[in-house]
Design a protein around this motif. Sequence first.
Motif, PDB file in Angstrom:
ATOM      1  N   UNK A 117       0.813  -1.198   0.091  1.00 38.67           N
ATOM      2  CA  UNK A 117       0.008  -0.011   0.040  1.00 38.67           C
ATOM      3  C   UNK A 117       0.850   1.330  -0.095  1.00 38.67           C
ATOM      4  N   UNK A 118       0.364   2.539  -0.419  1.00 38.09           N
ATOM      5  CA  UNK A 118       0.848   3.635  -0.366  1.00 38.09           C
ATOM      6  C   UNK A 118       0.916   3.996   1.228  1.00 38.09           C
ATOM      7  N   UNK A 119       1.508   5.163   1.420  1.00 35.15           N
ATOM      8  CA  UNK A 119       1.716   5.569   2.824  1.00 35.15           C
ATOM      9  C   UNK A 119       0.576   6.080   3.252  1.00 35.15           C
ATOM     10  N   UNK A 120      -0.201   6.668   2.624  1.00 32.40           N
ATOM     11  CA  UNK A 120      -1.514   7.197   2.903  1.00 32.40           C
ATOM     12  C   UNK A 120      -2.478   6.075   3.230  1.00 32.40           C
ATOM     13  N   UNK A 121      -2.468   5.043   2.089  1.00 29.78           N
ATOM     14  CA  UNK A 121      -3.552   3.927   2.425  1.00 29.78           C
ATOM     15  C   UNK A 121      -3.092   3.071   3.718  1.00 29.78           C
ATOM     16  N   UNK A 122      -1.543   2.997   4.119  1.00 32.63           N
ATOM     17  CA  UNK A 122      -1.349   2.263   5.259  1.00 32.63           C
ATOM     18  C   UNK A 122      -1.645   3.093   6.468  1.00 32.63           C
ATOM     19  N   UNK A 123      -1.892   4.451   6.363  1.00 34.20           N
ATOM     20  CA  UNK A 123      -2.390   5.460   7.489  1.00 34.20           C
ATOM     21  C   UNK A 123      -3.843   4.896   7.619  1.00 34.20           C
ATOM     22  N   UNK A 124      -4.472   4.788   6.470  1.00 32.75           N
ATOM     23  CA  UNK A 124      -6.074   4.490   6.626  1.00 32.75           C
ATOM     24  C   UNK A 124      -6.123   3.122   7.096  1.00 32.75           C
ATOM     25  N   UNK A 125      -5.237   2.290   6.908  1.00 32.22           N
ATOM     26  CA  UNK A 125      -5.567   0.758   7.372  1.00 32.22           C
ATOM     27  C   UNK A 125      -5.206   0.986   8.848  1.00 32.22           C
ATOM     28  N   UNK A 126      -4.460   1.750   9.426  1.00 29.32           N
ATOM     29  CA  UNK A 126      -4.066   1.669  10.678  1.00 29.32           C
ATOM     30  C   UNK A 126      -5.140   2.202  11.554  1.00 29.32           C
ATOM     31  N   UNK A 127      -5.774   3.416  10.995  1.00 31.30           N
ATOM     32  CA  UNK A 127      -6.887   3.865  11.525  1.00 31.30           C
ATOM     33  C   UNK A 127      -8.153   3.087  11.492  1.00 31.30           C
ATOM     34  N   UNK A 128      -8.330   2.377  10.603  1.00 33.28           N
ATOM     35  CA  UNK A 128      -9.640   1.377  10.163  1.00 33.28           C
ATOM     36  C   UNK A 128      -9.606   0.460  11.360  1.00 33.28           C
ATOM     37  N   UNK A 129      -8.138  -0.127  11.870  1.00 29.55           N
ATOM     38  CA  UNK A 129      -8.225  -1.216  12.846  1.00 29.55           C
ATOM     39  C   UNK A 129      -8.596  -0.658  14.087  1.00 29.55           C
ATOM     40  N   UNK A 130      -8.607   0.604  14.189  1.00 30.52           N
ATOM     41  CA  UNK A 130      -9.205   1.301  15.583  1.00 30.52           C
ATOM     42  C   UNK A 130     -10.598   1.236  15.556  1.00 30.52           C
ATOM     43  N   UNK A 131     -11.290   1.401  14.280  1.00 27.61           N
ATOM     44  CA  UNK A 131     -12.589   1.589  14.068  1.00 27.61           C
ATOM     45  C   UNK A 131     -13.427   0.272  13.992  1.00 27.61           C
ATOM     46  N   UNK A 132     -12.676  -0.630  13.838  1.00 23.76           N
ATOM     47  CA  UNK A 132     -13.273  -2.151  13.717  1.00 23.76           C
ATOM     48  C   UNK A 132     -13.586  -2.935  14.866  1.00 23.76           C
ATOM     49  N   UNK A 133     -13.013  -2.428  16.124  1.00 22.80           N
ATOM     50  CA  UNK A 133     -13.116  -3.019  17.135  1.00 22.80           C
ATOM     51  C   UNK A 133     -13.966  -2.273  18.271  1.00 22.80           C
ATOM     52  N   UNK A 134     -14.578  -2.880  19.287  1.00 23.74           N
ATOM     53  CA  UNK A 134     -15.216  -2.043  20.413  1.00 23.74           C
ATOM     54  C   UNK A 134     -14.355  -1.167  21.187  1.00 23.74           C
ATOM     55  N   UNK A 135     -14.998  -0.131  21.698  1.00 19.19           N
ATOM     56  CA  UNK A 135     -14.120   0.564  22.210  1.00 19.19           C
ATOM     57  C   UNK A 135     -14.950   1.785  23.057  1.00 19.19           C
ATOM     58  N   UNK A 136     -14.470   1.856  24.400  1.00 20.36           N
ATOM     59  CA  UNK A 136     -15.047   3.191  25.099  1.00 20.36           C
ATOM     60  C   UNK A 136     -14.217   4.438  24.809  1.00 20.36           C
ATOM     61  N   UNK A 137     -12.883   4.266  24.631  1.00 19.35           N
ATOM     62  CA  UNK A 137     -11.958   5.284  24.481  1.00 19.35           C
ATOM     63  C   UNK A 137     -11.129   5.023  23.313  1.00 19.35           C
ATOM     64  N   UNK A 138     -10.917   6.153  22.179  1.00 17.50           N
ATOM     65  CA  UNK A 138     -10.259   6.033  21.279  1.00 17.50           C
ATOM     66  C   UNK A 138      -9.002   7.065  21.381  1.00 17.50           C
ATOM     67  N   UNK A 139      -7.805   6.766  21.245  1.00 18.36           N
ATOM     68  CA  UNK A 139      -6.673   7.564  21.318  1.00 18.36           C
ATOM     69  C   UNK A 139      -5.997   7.396  20.159  1.00 18.36           C
TER      70      UNK A 139
END
Length: 229
Positions: A136-158
């Motif tokens: 992936x491009x650098x920007x696409x890898x950043x999107x993937x990292x962020x997506x990993x935070x949004x696919x899981x349950x959470x009470x706090x997002x950092x």
Amino acid sequence: MTHPAVVTATSLVVGYGDVQVCAPVDLSLRPGQSLAVIGSNGSGKSTVLRTVLGLLAPVSGRVEVLGRAVDERDRRFRAGVAGVLDADAYFPGLTTREHLVLTARGFGVPEAGRVVDEVLEVFGISHQSDTVPEALSSGQRRRLLLAAGFVRPRELLVLDEPEQRLDVRMRRDLAGLLREETARGGAVLYATHDETLLRETGSPALLVGDDVSRLVAPGEAADLLAAGL
């Protein structure tokens, strides 16, 4: 009804070992609230976030997350706190979609495949579902990292400077996602240099620095970023 704070810091001094990197921090973040952490480069923004995530021990003072002293080994902490920092980290050999499905299933997300497909679409990388992250491009890898935070349950997002490597449109979309996060009752703590992201989330901010760390209102915080702090 007042909800208990998700994050509370009292006279918190952050740093490495016994070396302090910014003035002591006091903050309280409740469900449905977002708080930006702003400051010049090297001021200690990332260090504050890493301390909240339990990756660094406080130099002094106290920080609690979900009503307990921070311990990243604690089951409730790991289940309720999602952190996305600035380092690329992936499961080797897995495709983009496989990486996210494994993450979602690991946190017990029902219909993990469907949730992942929706999040891939939101972050504009559904066409890269079968691509390994290294391709992936650098920007696409950043999107993937962020997506990993949004696919899981959470009470706090950092999030540590989530705008990095994102184009203007995705930054605006991200602001909308953070507004949705707080609207559903989640808490968001994020470091940023992006004036637009700060204005569009409407977040107050914690300004960290050598001499003083203080809370500032949303408008003042965005103005400070616009002026280069």
